[in-house]
Design an enzyme around this catalytic site. Structure first.
Site, PDB file in Angstrom:
ATOM      1  N   TRP A 103     -14.119  -6.665   5.358  1.00  0.00           N
ATOM      2  CA  TRP A 103     -14.959  -6.523   4.166  1.00  0.00           C
ATOM      3  C   TRP A 103     -14.542  -7.460   3.058  1.00  0.00           C
ATOM      4  O   TRP A 103     -15.373  -8.114   2.428  1.00  0.00           O
ATOM      5  CB  TRP A 103     -15.015  -5.065   3.702  1.00  0.00           C
ATOM      6  CG  TRP A 103     -15.900  -4.294   4.632  1.00  0.00           C
ATOM      7  CD1 TRP A 103     -15.516  -3.357   5.537  1.00  0.00           C
ATOM      8  CD2 TRP A 103     -17.325  -4.457   4.813  1.00  0.00           C
ATOM      9  NE1 TRP A 103     -16.601  -2.923   6.261  1.00  0.00           N
ATOM     10  CE2 TRP A 103     -17.718  -3.573   5.844  1.00  0.00           C
ATOM     11  CE3 TRP A 103     -18.292  -5.254   4.214  1.00  0.00           C
ATOM     12  CZ2 TRP A 103     -19.046  -3.475   6.288  1.00  0.00           C
ATOM     13  CZ3 TRP A 103     -19.611  -5.158   4.652  1.00  0.00           C
ATOM     14  CH2 TRP A 103     -19.965  -4.271   5.669  1.00  0.00           C
ATOM     15  N   ASP A 173     -12.719  -2.957  -4.867  1.00  0.00           N
ATOM     16  CA  ASP A 173     -13.639  -2.227  -4.000  1.00  0.00           C
ATOM     17  C   ASP A 173     -12.875  -1.043  -3.398  1.00  0.00           C
ATOM     18  O   ASP A 173     -11.949  -1.237  -2.609  1.00  0.00           O
ATOM     19  CB  ASP A 173     -14.133  -3.171  -2.892  1.00  0.00           C
ATOM     20  CG  ASP A 173     -15.054  -2.489  -1.882  1.00  0.00           C
ATOM     21  OD1 ASP A 173     -15.249  -1.257  -1.969  1.00  0.00           O
ATOM     22  OD2 ASP A 173     -15.582  -3.193  -1.004  1.00  0.00           O
ATOM     23  N   LYS A 197     -18.986   7.183   2.062  1.00  0.00           N
ATOM     24  CA  LYS A 197     -17.761   7.635   2.723  1.00  0.00           C
ATOM     25  C   LYS A 197     -17.344   8.982   2.114  1.00  0.00           C
ATOM     26  O   LYS A 197     -17.522  10.021   2.734  1.00  0.00           O
ATOM     27  CB  LYS A 197     -16.624   6.639   2.534  1.00  0.00           C
ATOM     28  CG  LYS A 197     -16.564   5.473   3.500  1.00  0.00           C
ATOM     29  CD  LYS A 197     -17.626   4.482   3.379  1.00  0.00           C
ATOM     30  CE  LYS A 197     -17.229   3.163   3.989  1.00  0.00           C
ATOM     31  NZ  LYS A 197     -18.170   2.713   5.007  1.00  0.00           N
TER      32      LYS A 197
HETATM   33  N1  PMP Z   1     -16.848  -2.471   1.161  1.00  0.00           N
HETATM   34  C1  PMP Z   1     -16.221  -1.696   2.077  1.00  0.00           C
HETATM   35  C2  PMP Z   1     -14.755  -1.402   1.912  1.00  0.00           C
HETATM   36  C3  PMP Z   1     -16.961  -1.174   3.151  1.00  0.00           C
HETATM   37  O1  PMP Z   1     -16.347  -0.397   4.052  1.00  0.00           O
HETATM   38  C4  PMP Z   1     -18.330  -1.490   3.261  1.00  0.00           C
HETATM   39  C5  PMP Z   1     -19.184  -0.953   4.378  1.00  0.00           C
HETATM   40  N2  PMP Z   1     -18.700   0.024   5.149  1.00  0.00           N
HETATM   41  C6  PMP Z   1     -18.912  -2.307   2.293  1.00  0.00           C
HETATM   42  C7  PMP Z   1     -18.144  -2.765   1.252  1.00  0.00           C
HETATM   43  C8  PMP Z   1     -20.378  -2.666   2.350  1.00  0.00           C
HETATM   44  O2  PMP Z   1     -21.089  -1.623   1.820  1.00  0.00           O
HETATM   45  P1  PMP Z   1     -22.691  -1.499   1.853  1.00  0.00           P
HETATM   46  O3  PMP Z   1     -23.106  -1.370   3.280  1.00  0.00           O
HETATM   47  O4  PMP Z   1     -22.931  -0.257   1.049  1.00  0.00           O
HETATM   48  O5  PMP Z   1     -23.239  -2.700   1.192  1.00  0.00           O
END
Ligand code: PMP
Length: 363
Positions: A103, A173, A197
């Site tokens: 990520w 994040d 989550k």
């Molecule tokens: N950041 C993290 C740490 C994630 O685990 C994820 C997706 N699981 C994201 C960002 C992306 O999130 P989204 O699908 O809500 O855009």
């Protein structure tokens, strides 16, 4: 309830009591007699939901004055773009990024569209099995900000300390570990987490933002991409995901009233993680954890079995047993058990015992 054996990486399990209330609210909210899906976002009822969600979050996380609590859309991914749009564009500075997994590897790609980026550490060559030590980070005191991902959901790596330099805004994040344990919000300038989550269903993203940084955002941004629009409109700049925010509020209420706060939640999460990792470590010739031990995440345990055929057998048998969502992320393969807040200790015991038995029979 089958939901209790949901080990998915996200959207993840939600507390059973929250699901029951959400079910009732879809038929008709006890307070209004109207389905939550048909409630106006401009109603006094919804203002109350937003206010309670914010108050509960402020209490749970001990959020100091001077921070805004925003409920936005676009997921974690839109924050990858909105942050550099607001806080890198036009500054004449470079932004520092830590690349520690799947990520965080996406984050500098978006930032480069807005300005210069420095990668201050990259774990790719080590296969994203560990996180940096403080003395490995090439941080700059003149950076526009430092960005990192507190818990790498795919690889199961979780920062224990907080990186950064005094005087450089810190952006983080926390999509996969916010509300799992207490944190020191004052150390950060922006914390963000999509809901799916530990916070609620997908569709809403929580952003905790220091006012002083927000006011320094770049001029001329589209309104929807400018944090100041959302601050001024108190998260109702346009129609928000009413249902997702309602469920998020119920989850914060559950954390306050049923769990008893984030210290209690963290203690339970530690026990859950210890239970699962013990099952992995007890069969070292069969289960191999992805992350080096000292960087293991309390939320996501990624591991391999001896060969792909055994992994397939494992995942098929797990599905038959009623365990949902154990497939590793498509980028890494293998197995991943996610132990978000709503996953019960009982569910983790059931999985750990079954894994021990599976290793005995197949190992
Ligand atoms: N950041 C993290 C740490 C994630 O685990 C994820 C997706 N699981 C994201 C960002 C992306 O999130 P989204 O699908 O809500 O855009």
């Amino acid at each position: 309830m089958s939901n209790q054996l949901n080990f998915s990486g996200g959207p993840g399990a939600l507390p059973a009591s929250v699901l029951r209330q959400a079910q009732e609210a879809i038929a008709a909210l006890p307070e209004t007699g109207i389905s939550v899906l048909g409630m106006s976002h401009r109603s006094a009822w919804f203002r109350g939901v937003l206010d309670e969600a914010e108050a509960n979050l402020r209490a749970l996380l001990d959020i100091p004055a001077g921070y805004h609590v925003l409920f936005l859309q676009g997921g974690g991914s839109l924050q990858f773009s909105m942050l550099p749009m607001n806080f890198l564009r036009g500054t004449g500075k470079a932004a520092d990024y830590i690349v520690s997994g799947y990520w965080s590897a996406k984050t500098p790609i978006e930032a480069r569209l807005e300005g210069p980026v420095r990668i201050v550490w990259d774990g790719q060559s080590d296969g994203f099995r560990r996180l940096p030590h403080a003395d490995e980070l090439a941080l700059s005191p003149d950076a526009a900000y430092l960005h990192y991902v507190a818990n790498e959901t795919v690889e199961g790596l979780e920062f224990q300390g907080i990186p950064g330099l005094a005087g450089v805004p810190l952006l983080c994040d926390m999509s996969s570990n916010l509300l799992a344990a207490p944190i020191d919000v004052a150390r950060y300038d922006v914390i963000y987490a999509h809901a799916q989550k530990n916070l609620g269903p997908s569709g809403v993203t929580l952003v905790i933002l220091r006012d002083e940084l927000a006011q320094r955002g770049a001029p001329g941004l589209p309104s929807l991409l400018d944090y100041r629009s959302h601050i001024a409109a108190r998260s109702i700049y346009n129609t928000p995901p009413v249902f997702a925010i309602y469920v998020l509020m119920l989850v914060t209420r559950w954390l306050c009233d049923e769990v008893g706060g984030l210290e209690a939640m963290a203690a339970l999460n530690r026990t859950k993680a210890a239970t699962l990792y013990a099952a992995i470590d007890a069969a070292p010739d069969f289960y191999r954890g992805h992350a080096e031990r000292s960087f293991r995440s309390t939320m996501n345990a990624a591991f391999r079995l001896p060969d792909p055929a055994t992994e397939t057998l494992f995942l098929e048998a797990a599905r038959r047993e009623g365990f949902y969502g154990l497939e590793g992320h498509r980028s890494l393969g293998g197995v991943r058990a996610s132990l978000y807040n709503a996953v019960t200790l009982e569910a983790v015991h059931t999985l750990a015992e079954w894994m021990t038995d599976f290793a005995r029979r197949r190992g």
